[in-house]
Design a protein around this motif. Structure first.
Motif, PDB file in Angstrom:
ATOM      1  N   PRO A 571       0.815  -1.383  -0.015  1.00  0.00           N
ATOM      2  CA  PRO A 571       0.025   0.315   0.163  1.00  0.00           C
ATOM      3  C   PRO A 571       0.745   1.219   0.192  1.00  0.00           C
ATOM      4  O   PRO A 571       1.903   1.498   0.756  1.00  0.00           O
ATOM      5  N   THR A 573       1.348   4.268   1.315  1.00  0.00           N
ATOM      6  CA  THR A 573       0.924   5.198   2.179  1.00  0.00           C
ATOM      7  C   THR A 573       2.260   5.934   2.655  1.00  0.00           C
ATOM      8  O   THR A 573       3.354   5.353   2.542  1.00  0.00           O
ATOM      9  N   ALA A 579      -5.743  10.469   0.631  1.00  0.00           N
ATOM     10  CA  ALA A 579      -6.850   9.746   0.395  1.00  0.00           C
ATOM     11  C   ALA A 579      -6.945   9.413  -1.060  1.00  0.00           C
ATOM     12  O   ALA A 579      -7.187   8.208  -1.398  1.00  0.00           O
ATOM     13  N   ILE A 582      -4.340   7.060  -2.253  1.00  0.00           N
ATOM     14  CA  ILE A 582      -4.269   5.544  -1.651  1.00  0.00           C
ATOM     15  C   ILE A 582      -5.271   5.026  -2.532  1.00  0.00           C
ATOM     16  O   ILE A 582      -5.337   3.886  -2.756  1.00  0.00           O
ATOM     17  N   MET A 583      -6.738   5.768  -2.687  1.00  0.00           N
ATOM     18  CA  MET A 583      -7.910   5.087  -3.385  1.00  0.00           C
ATOM     19  C   MET A 583      -7.338   4.620  -4.641  1.00  0.00           C
ATOM     20  O   MET A 583      -7.636   3.557  -5.028  1.00  0.00           O
ATOM     21  N   PHE A 586      -5.267   1.567  -4.895  1.00  0.00           N
ATOM     22  CA  PHE A 586      -6.085   0.528  -4.574  1.00  0.00           C
ATOM     23  C   PHE A 586      -6.851   0.050  -5.435  1.00  0.00           C
ATOM     24  O   PHE A 586      -6.996  -1.258  -5.936  1.00  0.00           O
ATOM     25  N   GLN A 587      -7.641   1.037  -6.183  1.00  0.00           N
ATOM     26  CA  GLN A 587      -8.244   0.892  -7.316  1.00  0.00           C
ATOM     27  C   GLN A 587      -7.625  -0.328  -8.342  1.00  0.00           C
ATOM     28  O   GLN A 587      -7.790  -1.106  -8.895  1.00  0.00           O
ATOM     29  N   GLN A 589      -4.946  -1.868  -7.978  1.00  0.00           N
ATOM     30  CA  GLN A 589      -4.379  -3.375  -7.516  1.00  0.00           C
ATOM     31  C   GLN A 589      -5.455  -4.108  -7.661  1.00  0.00           C
ATOM     32  O   GLN A 589      -5.359  -5.337  -7.731  1.00  0.00           O
ATOM     33  N   GLN A 590      -6.892  -3.732  -7.311  1.00  0.00           N
ATOM     34  CA  GLN A 590      -8.007  -4.611  -7.366  1.00  0.00           C
ATOM     35  C   GLN A 590      -8.513  -5.138  -8.681  1.00  0.00           C
ATOM     36  O   GLN A 590      -8.967  -5.842  -9.007  1.00  0.00           O
TER      37      GLN A 590
END
Lengths: 619, 619
Positions: A571, A573, A579, A582-583, A586-587, A589-590
């Protein structure tokens, strides 16, 4: 500017609805009904406001309305629509009504409930409302309604004020199109009823009387058949026709063929009857046309049509059945041999060498051809068995040994090609992943949410669309879902720089692993036969090459399919992250796991290490 | 308080290292070496500082040092350790040196590079350093070193100042334990060399001379064998012994058995020799002990030991080979029949009914038993084939039809049980997921990063550990990885409330789908046979039940394995979210795919919809 009066109405209505809700909650159906009628508020609200309460208090509702006309009005206004979610939304903060999830339609639920309540209260009094309930169902129960009218005529009710058959029929004609009603009256096979309807209709007696008279002259079953056929109720028609005796069977057979009612027809005759046999033959013909010759063969065989059965089995390559039938006929030996050769040839084309060999050996009595088929199919042990069974060791030298050496060569070359491709894809995958990771970090470095969004979503969009598409189609037939999967895979292009190149490479690597892993049994059997004939050097070379290939692939799995592919990127960070960044990370990675197809690509292929193939004598 | 002098040294050293690095970068090896020697800085740094630069400038290094002693000092101080990551860390911000990923060990790389450079420069001058390089390798090359000494003795170099054999040997003895050197000198089979070493050692001539004399008296090959055996070099010993003629073969055979050198031994003799046969028999015995009786059989068969081969094949259930050998012997018909029955019985125990039937039919000549085996195994079409082949239609009535009805019943009951479990698991999964989702939302509502962390990590920890564990073991043998997977699955407990209950349920549901999907072929074959014998009602019931089961499962797949399981929970952003809460929610979503085992559970099972099993005649 809005006209003033309109605004007033709106306000007024909100107040009215509040009042109505209170009345309905306290079961004041009469007040509600009259108010709604007066102010033209949709009557469905009576039910929609609280379906459970309504259904539990139907008798109260009926008693309070106390009017056939009002009940009929309510019934005729029923719609599938839920007015509390369309015309008259519930006020906010009102408790959500639990839905009655019976799967039945609202209109049918209300009609059935009212109908049975009225029937238990007073079937004579509520006669017309009961008829309305039948007619208003989503599939109108016209025959039941007509039947009730007919009963009224046969047994006129004695109670005062009861509705007469005449009145009831008139009412029905008011509700339903006269032609529909006439057709349905025919469907009751009750000529009194038919006449009654016909007379009330605008129909010309010159038109319908001859037809009815013709029908009346027929034998009852044939009469019913004629009516059913007229009404296009072919299953019923067939049922009645089947009772009309042998002389009508040709007509029945024609109906069966026309309407493809084979399965229904077979159920109507006993298995030992001539009709059953004729139907089976017709069905078989149809099945052959539908490329279902094997099933045709089964039908023909079981009803004793063995010559046709043989033909059907031979067509469908159902060789065991074909041979059984041939022996039942019984076919003379030379013809049996010919049949066996034909069947064997087709099986060979399908690479079903063991079965071909069985036919050649046991039915064509040609052990040499049988052994050669097994050698071609690399079925080494079975080839040896036949060689010893028929004492044909000469074939070992002339065919078996050369074939073994050819096979070991073929396998080695194939293995090398697979491994070359494997290594190339693996190397390329590492490059692509590095580039993607670099691109991702560059993007996040810029830290601006707009920028990250733009870049991420542009690449993501294709995947998202794909995922949405696959979701909406998840319940469609297997055939199209298979096609879809194929299409999904086409998107996975191996072309350098294609957006999903990394997944395409993973998919290709997985395919190679599966292919090579599948060779275990074949390699094992080949190695054993090589050892038997002292080709130890060749066997050792193959064993080593295959062993290396398997090890190389197994070692590559954690690299190609790393543990937790989704979160192998830490992650992001840190002091500079927001924010939004980070979002975004993650998006990204998903994304890989966004559809089941992806999950398939992401799951490492399973290697069947439990299948032992290696020979100790070669290590 | 630290002694003052110590602190000074530390400071001093940092400065020195900086200076050394500059020197090394500008290839000032001599200055570096002398400074390091003086200040006792580990000499490995010369290489470690920049392996690539060092290897490219070895000749400069040697020329600058210009001293055998100094080169030897450098060589003897070599260690596998990288001093730049242990004793002398690189200063921050220094560029990362690319590693030489040749897979060879550092010490070997440096020794080999120095040795070959020195040999090309002046082998005589650098003689002792070259010897050092041989001896310092991770596996010391003592024999090569000894060989060089021996050459010096045979051809003393004429150049002035060249090292004599005497000096070289003395130097070797200084580097290496004398006993090691003596043993290795024996290994050269060169008695001059052995004596030379022995004389320089402290060994008692009374001890070694008789042994050497004994050896000298032997035939050359047997002599080498004796030395090899003494040195426990059994492969070489076997090789030399194999050349000693037939009278030494028993000794060779014993050696082979003792050291299990069967494969090597077979390569040393021709396949038609008596020795080859004897070795094969011995090997076969060993293989049988190792549960490899089939391979034993192959060895025995190919060298003509057919009775033993038959035994081995029978033991290993290698029935085709057993039958071939039996016919080669040839076994009399009654014994062949007996053998076939024995083999068939074992196959039946393994549910290999078709093979058992073949043996019973073709070799035991008992078609009835063969047909019954096929019926037991539900191999309907093949059973029918034998029934017609042997004209035993009576068995159809007595056995086949009752077995069909039993089979349809068994399948139906099995299917029902599977579907009951399926529905129960599916319902429970929905409950568990809802609970988890609720727990997640509750947690995030509290919004405090500490709280979220605590709760999340406590549940996550087991998964994380599992993932780490599986990662560190990803390259281990297949066997243990299989066990590990089993262990992973044990963790997936179906017990209500178990932490991974949702995954356990998904796994169980996947297993049921796979099991039921696998029935396609069996159901298809059963349906066809039922139709053939007019059991249409039974067949219809089964077809319907199986069809429903497959549809139910297919419809459940998108629910149990939703598209993008990882991101079906919308990112929790909004006015109340913080970077921490977003992080926490993402971390939880990601957990499911944290290991390949998970990927396996997460991927929906594949249904083989391409396998058509349904019969048109039953719809």
């Amino acid at each position: 500017q809005m006209p003033r009066g309109n605004l007033e109405t709106v306000h007024h209505r909100a107040l009215v609805l509040a009042q109505l809700r209170r009345w309905l909650d306290s079961l004041k159906f009469r007040e509600s009904f009259e108010c709604m009628r007066k102010l033209r508020i949709n009557l469905n609200l009576i039910y929609d406001h609280s379906p459970k309460v309504f259904l539990e208090n139907i008798e109260t509702f009926i008693t309070q309305l106390d009017s056939i006309n009002h009940i009929n009005l309510f019934l005729t206004e029923l719609k599938e629509e839920d007015t509390t979610s369309t015309m008259y939304p519930r006020p906010e903060n009102s408790p959500v009504r639990p839905q009655t999830a019976s799967g039945k339609k609202k209109v049918d639920v209300v009609c059935d409930a009212l109908k049975s309540t009225m029937e238990s209260m007073d079937p004579n009094k509520f006669c017309l409302s009961i008829l309305t309930a039948h007619v208003k169902k989503t599939v109108p129960e016209l025959e039941i309604a007509l039947q009730k009218v007919h009963e009224l005529r046969a047994n006129p009710p004695k109670s005062p004020g009861a509705v007469s058959a005449e009145e009831a029929l008139k009412y029905l004609l008011f509700l339903v199109n006269v032609n529909d009603l006439y057709e349905h009256s025919l469907g009751t096979y009750d000529f009194d009823l038919v006449l009654m309807v016909a007379e009330k209709s605008q129909k010309d007696p010159k038109e319908y009387l001859p037809f009815l008279n013709m029908l009346k002259s027929l034998e009852p079953n044939y009469q019913r058949f004629t009516i059913d056929k007229h009404l296009k109720r072919y299953r019923k028609a067939l049922f009645h026709l089947s009772k009309c005796g042998q002389e009508h069977f040709p007509e029945a057979l024609q109906l069966v063929k026309q309407q493809k009612l084979y399965n229904e027809a077979l159920r109507l005759f006993t298995a030992d009857s001539a009709q059953y046999k004729a139907l089976s033959c017709a069905y078989a013909e149809h099945l052959v046309e539908q490329q279902q010759a094997e099933q045709a063969g089964l039908l023909l065989w079981r009803c004793g049509e063995i010559t046709s059965a043989l033909q059907a089995f031979a067509t469908s390559n159902s060789w065991r059945n074909a041979i059984c039938v041939a022996q039942q006929i019984p076919l003379p030996p030379d013809q049996l041999a010919l049949l066996a050769r034909d069947l064997a040839e087709k099986l060979t084309e399908q690479r079903r060498y063991s079965e071909a060999a069985l036919l050649l050996d046991q039915y064509a009595k040609d052990c040499e051809e049988a052994i050669l088929a097994l050698i071609t199919g690399a079925v080494w042990e079975e080839a040896l068995r036949l060689i010893y069974m028929h004492n044909r060791q000469d074939i070992t030298e002339t065919n078996l040994k050369p074939a073994l050496l050819e096979a070991v060569n073929t396998q080695t070359v194939f293995l090398e090609a697979q491994m070359t491709t494997f290594t190339r894809h693996k190397t390329r995958l590492a490059v692509v992943r590095e580039q993607k990771e670099k691109a991702r970090l560059d993007m996040l470095d810029e830290d601006g949410p707009d920028c990250a969004d733009a870049e991420l979503y542009s690449e993501a969009s294709s995947v998202m669309t794909g995922s949405k598409y696959s979701h909406s189609n998840s319940r469609i037939s297997s055939r199209s879902s298979k096609n879809r999967r194929k299409a999904e895979r086409k998107k996975l292009s191996l072309k350098e720089g294609s957006p999903l190149e990394d997944k395409a490479l993973m998919y290709a690597l997985g395919e190679i692993i599966t292919t090579v892993d599948k060779m275990r049994e074949e390699v094992h059997s080949l190695l054993k036969t090589l050892v038997l004939f002292q080709f130890d050097k060749h066997a050792e070379k193959l064993q080593q090459a295959y062993d290396e290939a398997l090890h190389k692939m197994e070692a590559a799995i954690p690299e190609v399919w790393p543990d937790g592919l989704q979160n192998n990127q830490a992650p992001l960070t840190g002091p500079n992250s927001t924010a939004n960044s980070i979002m975004a990370s993650f998006q990204q990675q998903q994304r890989p796991a966004s559809s089941p197809q992806d999950a398939e690509v992401l799951a490492p292929p399973k290697m069947r290490n439990s299948v032992k193939w290696k020979l100790n004598v070669l290590t």
